[in-house]
Design a protein around this motif. Structure first.
Motif, PDB file in Angstrom:
ATOM      1  N   LYS A  67      66.254 -22.189-105.674  1.00 21.30           N
ATOM      2  CA  LYS A  67      66.765 -22.300-104.395  1.00 21.30           C
ATOM      3  C   LYS A  67      68.390 -21.890-104.156  1.00 21.30           C
ATOM      4  CE  LYS A  67      66.563 -27.114-105.070  1.00 21.30           C
ATOM      5  NZ  LYS A  67      65.483 -28.604-104.897  1.00 21.30           N
TER       6      LYS A  67
ATOM      7  N   PHE B  27      57.911 -19.149 -94.469  1.00 23.27           N
ATOM      8  CA  PHE B  27      57.544 -17.884 -95.801  1.00 23.27           C
ATOM      9  C   PHE B  27      57.491 -16.204 -95.120  1.00 23.27           C
ATOM     10  CE2 PHE B  27      56.901 -19.620 -99.617  1.00 23.27           C
ATOM     11  CZ  PHE B  27      56.227 -21.080 -98.885  1.00 23.27           C
TER      12      PHE B  27
ATOM     13  N   PHE C 235      57.019 -22.217-107.397  1.00 22.45           N
ATOM     14  CA  PHE C 235      58.485 -22.398-107.587  1.00 22.45           C
ATOM     15  C   PHE C 235      59.653 -21.606-108.148  1.00 22.45           C
ATOM     16  CE2 PHE C 235      62.898 -23.557-105.878  1.00 22.45           C
ATOM     17  CZ  PHE C 235      63.433 -23.909-106.583  1.00 22.45           C
TER      18      PHE C 235
ATOM     19  N   PHE D 143      65.076 -19.808-100.628  1.00 22.92           N
ATOM     20  CA  PHE D 143      63.741 -20.252-101.675  1.00 22.92           C
ATOM     21  C   PHE D 143      63.088 -19.249-101.938  1.00 22.92           C
ATOM     22  CE2 PHE D 143      63.306 -25.011-101.284  1.00 22.92           C
ATOM     23  CZ  PHE D 143      63.968 -25.651-100.445  1.00 22.92           C
TER      24      PHE D 143
ATOM     25  N   ARG E 131      64.116 -22.754 -94.734  1.00 25.23           N
ATOM     26  CA  ARG E 131      63.121 -24.247 -94.301  1.00 25.23           C
ATOM     27  C   ARG E 131      63.959 -24.290 -93.215  1.00 25.23           C
ATOM     28  NH1 ARG E 131      67.145 -29.536 -94.514  1.00 25.23           N
ATOM     29  NH2 ARG E 131      67.560 -28.690 -92.259  1.00 25.23           N
TER      30      ARG E 131
ATOM     31  N   ILE F 194      70.845 -23.720-101.714  1.00 22.42           N
ATOM     32  CA  ILE F 194      71.730 -25.019-100.609  1.00 22.42           C
ATOM     33  C   ILE F 194      72.877 -24.976-100.400  1.00 22.42           C
ATOM     34  CG2 ILE F 194      71.560 -27.104-100.174  1.00 22.42           C
ATOM     35  CD1 ILE F 194      68.511 -26.492-100.644  1.00 22.42           C
TER      36      ILE F 194
ATOM     37  N   TYR G 212      59.318 -18.130-104.171  1.00 18.66           N
ATOM     38  CA  TYR G 212      58.149 -18.706-104.905  1.00 18.66           C
ATOM     39  C   TYR G 212      57.327 -16.896-105.190  1.00 18.66           C
ATOM     40  CZ  TYR G 212      58.495 -23.020-102.898  1.00 18.66           C
ATOM     41  OH  TYR G 212      58.932 -24.356-102.927  1.00 18.66           O
TER      42      TYR G 212
ATOM     43  N   PHE H 258      57.562 -14.250-102.569  1.00 17.74           N
ATOM     44  CA  PHE H 258      57.620 -14.749-101.711  1.00 17.74           C
ATOM     45  C   PHE H 258      59.657 -15.470-101.164  1.00 17.74           C
ATOM     46  CE2 PHE H 258      53.866 -14.030 -99.173  1.00 17.74           C
ATOM     47  CZ  PHE H 258      52.662 -14.544-100.586  1.00 17.74           C
TER      48      PHE H 258
ATOM     49  N   TYR I  79      68.827 -22.698 -95.674  1.00 13.89           N
ATOM     50  CA  TYR I  79      68.765 -23.350 -97.267  1.00 13.89           C
ATOM     51  C   TYR I  79      67.548 -22.294 -97.195  1.00 13.89           C
ATOM     52  CZ  TYR I  79      70.850 -27.095 -95.889  1.00 13.89           C
ATOM     53  OH  TYR I  79      72.610 -28.016 -95.233  1.00 13.89           O
TER      54      TYR I  79
ATOM     55  N   GLY J 226      61.604 -30.220 -93.655  1.00 13.45           N
ATOM     56  CA  GLY J 226      61.969 -29.164 -94.296  1.00 13.45           C
ATOM     57  C   GLY J 226      60.569 -28.316 -94.732  1.00 13.45           C
ATOM     58  N   ASN J 227      59.764 -27.763 -93.490  1.00 12.95           N
ATOM     59  CA  ASN J 227      59.223 -27.120 -93.666  1.00 12.95           C
ATOM     60  C   ASN J 227      58.980 -26.004 -93.651  1.00 12.95           C
ATOM     61  OD1 ASN J 227      56.822 -29.250 -92.778  1.00 12.95           O
ATOM     62  ND2 ASN J 227      57.685 -28.672 -90.295  1.00 12.95           N
ATOM     63  N   LEU J 228      58.773 -24.981 -94.122  1.00 10.51           N
ATOM     64  CA  LEU J 228      58.812 -23.600 -94.902  1.00 10.51           C
ATOM     65  C   LEU J 228      57.927 -22.430 -94.081  1.00 10.51           C
ATOM     66  CD1 LEU J 228      58.239 -23.695 -98.975  1.00 10.51           C
ATOM     67  CD2 LEU J 228      61.146 -24.396 -97.218  1.00 10.51           C
TER      68      LEU J 228
ATOM     69  N   LEU K 273      51.535 -20.738-105.368  1.00 12.74           N
ATOM     70  CA  LEU K 273      52.178 -20.511-104.900  1.00 12.74           C
ATOM     71  C   LEU K 273      53.275 -21.069-106.055  1.00 12.74           C
ATOM     72  CD1 LEU K 273      51.467 -19.097-101.808  1.00 12.74           C
ATOM     73  CD2 LEU K 273      54.163 -18.818-102.014  1.00 12.74           C
TER      74      LEU K 273
END
Lengths: 113, 113
Positions: B49, B103, B46, B34, B94, B51, B36, B90, B32, B99-101, B44
């Protein structure tokens, strides 16, 4: 909606001093997080919270404390500031789904002398 | 552990030319991903993304990203760059059930007139 707000924008501390970085959001988001941004290192997760009364450590938690007494607020405390904590700090929040995007605050630039 | 890599610290593009900002990922399970963007002295924002579904994801400000499972890449693209696209970009992945990211280190995009 103000979104995610952070105060102060800038702060200079002396080694050993303590302070609290404030973060608030008005989107009723359960998930909130704190990151630090250092040149060439991207953003690293310090602490996060999935709801009031629930916090957990991220990748770089040492030297930082958090609490989450309300849905809106997620303050970050530096107990005894060190020069290594000189950084830009970002707070973020996210909607209920783990695949929702995160909304970031404008950041706090902290210098520890 | 999940990770992303942004192999270029800086990308320089002439206005009107297509741009690509590269990202590769390493994940266990489904990725997953993303993108930014960070404008100077801002938080930042968005962009887009991935999925599941179409490998070409469209996002904000005319940006799109191509997901390539065989090459484990998620490159950000735009057909015609603008000077105002100059910023720090960036890539993130996930991690975990909360659901922490995670980077990447960021890529500075410079678009010259």
């Amino acid at each position: 909606n103000a979104g995610v707000t952070q105060t102060p924008k800038f702060q200079v501390l002396k080694t050993g001093q303590s302070m609290t970085l404030q973060c608030a959001q008005d989107m009723n988001h359960e998930y909130m997080s704190w990151y630090r941004q250092d040149p060439g290192m991207g953003l690293r997760l310090i602490h996060y919270s999935v709801g009031a009364g629930i916090t957990d450590q991220g990748e770089v938690p040492n030297g930082y404390n958090v609490s989450r007494s309300t849905t809106e607020d997620f303050p970050l405390r530096l107990l005894s500031a060190a020069p290594s904590q000189t950084s830009v700090y970002f707070c973020a929040s996210r909607g209920p789904l783990v695949l929702n995007e995160q909304f970031f605050g404008p950041g706090t630039r902290l210098t520890v002398l | 552990a999940q990770s992303v890599a942004q192999p270029e610290d800086q990308v320089n593009v002439a206005e009107g030319n297509p741009l690509t900002v590269k990202c590769t990922y390493s994940v266990s399970g489904n990725p997953y991903l993303f993108w930014y963007v960070q404008y100077p002295n801002r938080g930042l924002q968005f962009l887009l993304k991935y999925i599941t579904g179409d490998n070409l994801v469209k996002g904000s400000y005319g940006f799109e990203a191509e997901f390539n499972k065989s090459q484990t890449s998620f490159h950000l693209k735009k057909p015609s760059a603008l000077v105002s696209d100059s910023a720090l970009y960036f890539c993130a992945v996930r991690e975990g059930s909360q659901g922490n990211l995670i980077f990447g280190k960021g890529t500075k995009l410079s678009v010259k007139p």
